[in-house]
Design a protein around this motif. Structure first.
Motif, short mmCIF file in Angstrom:
data_model
loop_
_atom_site.label_atom_id
_atom_site.label_comp_id
_atom_site.label_asym_id
_atom_site.label_seq_id
_atom_site.Cartn_x
_atom_site.Cartn_y
_atom_site.Cartn_z
N HIS A 27 0.85 -1.20 0.00
CA HIS A 27 0.00 0.00 0.00
C HIS A 27 0.88 1.24 0.00
O HIS A 27 1.34 1.69 1.04
N THR A 32 -0.18 -3.39 3.98
CA THR A 32 -1.57 -3.51 3.54
C THR A 32 -2.49 -4.07 4.63
O THR A 32 -3.71 -3.92 4.54
N ARG A 33 -1.94 -4.68 5.66
CA ARG A 33 -2.76 -5.45 6.60
C ARG A 33 -3.79 -4.62 7.35
O ARG A 33 -4.90 -5.12 7.61
N TYR A 36 -6.84 -4.03 4.47
CA TYR A 36 -7.46 -5.06 3.63
C TYR A 36 -7.88 -6.25 4.48
O TYR A 36 -7.14 -6.68 5.37
N ASP A 38 -8.26 -9.36 3.41
CA ASP A 38 -7.38 -10.47 3.05
C ASP A 38 -6.26 -9.93 2.17
O ASP A 38 -6.36 -9.94 0.94
N PRO A 39 -5.18 -9.43 2.78
CA PRO A 39 -4.09 -8.84 1.99
C PRO A 39 -3.36 -9.85 1.12
O PRO A 39 -2.51 -9.46 0.31
N TYR A 97 -9.96 -15.72 -5.17
CA TYR A 97 -10.25 -14.29 -5.27
C TYR A 97 -11.12 -14.05 -6.50
O TYR A 97 -10.65 -13.66 -7.57
N THR A 106 -15.06 -2.55 -2.10
CA THR A 106 -14.12 -2.57 -0.98
C THR A 106 -12.70 -2.51 -1.53
O THR A 106 -12.47 -2.80 -2.71
N PRO A 107 -11.71 -2.17 -0.70
CA PRO A 107 -10.32 -2.21 -1.17
C PRO A 107 -9.92 -3.58 -1.69
O PRO A 107 -9.22 -3.69 -2.71
N ASP A 108 -10.37 -4.66 -1.02
CA ASP A 108 -10.03 -6.00 -1.48
C ASP A 108 -10.58 -6.26 -2.87
O ASP A 108 -9.90 -6.84 -3.73
#
Length: 209
Positions: A27, A32-33, A36, A38-39, A97, A106-108
């Motif tokens: 990021h 990223t954790r 997200y 599920d990074p 995914y 969402t970001p994910d």
């Protein structure tokens, strides 16, 4: 026995470390954790396909004890890579995914959309820069000259293959990364409506400071 840090070719045993590096730097150069759910979607999109499809162009910074703490990876031929990403890599990970239905919410889902659209890497403005790369280092290993060594290793590998030029896409907000690339002789490539990223390129055989 501890040895000095050194760049070496990627090995299959580095996979977990490579995924961790990608997650902790994905990021805008940061972790990223916190952002997200599920990074793991980051290494599946930006690291895993390269070591699966083109492992001979993956190099890691070894901390001297066998642990990878940084990497550079990429492809010599973006057009061919995108085709193999679609036909070989995506079927291996699509169930984990899935592609969002409609606009990502969402970001994910935003990263998953990138995973499912590898053709986004093909732009006419990048045709003169057939190779592309990703480079990441854990924070404790940055600003110590290791990024430059990784980049020199990758550029030399491309040059030896007769690849004339390389490009990369970076998040425009990551000013520290831009300064690094500028020092290494990268220049901006004019791409219409690039969104949140900036495209940079350079010749592979061009001397670096």
């Amino acid at each position: 026995m501890t040895m000095p840090p050194a760049v070496r070719p990627y090995r299959p045993g580095d996979q977990a470390a490579l995924e961790d590096i990608c997650i902790r730097t994905g990021h805008e150069g940061g972790d990223t954790r916190p952002l997200y759910a599920d990074p793991g979607v980051f290494p599946v999109t930006f690291a895993g396909p390269y070591v699966h499809l083109e492992p001979d162009l993956a190099f890691v910074l070894d901390d001297g004890r066998g642990q990878a703490v940084g990497y550079v990876l990429g492809t010599a031929d973006t057009l061919a890579f995108v085709e193999r990403f679609r036909s070989i890599w995506l079927p291996l990970v699509a169930d984990r995914y899935p592609r969002p239905g409609g606009e990502p919410r969402t970001p994910d889902e935003g990263i998953a959309e990138l995973l499912h659209t590898p053709e986004r890497m093909i732009l006419p403005e990048l045709a003169d820069y057939p190779a592309h790369l990703h480079i990441d280092l854990l924070p404790d290993w940055q600003r110590r000259g290791h990024g430059r060594t990784l980049m020199h290793t990758f550029l030399r590998a491309l040059s030896e293959r007769g690849v004339p030029a390389v490009h990369l896409a970076m998040v425009t907000a990551n000013s520290a990364a831009r300064a690094f690339y500028d020092r290494l002789g990268f220049h901006e490539i004019d791409v219409p409506a690039p969104g949140p990223v900036t495209y940079l390129g350079r010749e592979t055989a061009k001397p670096t400071a």
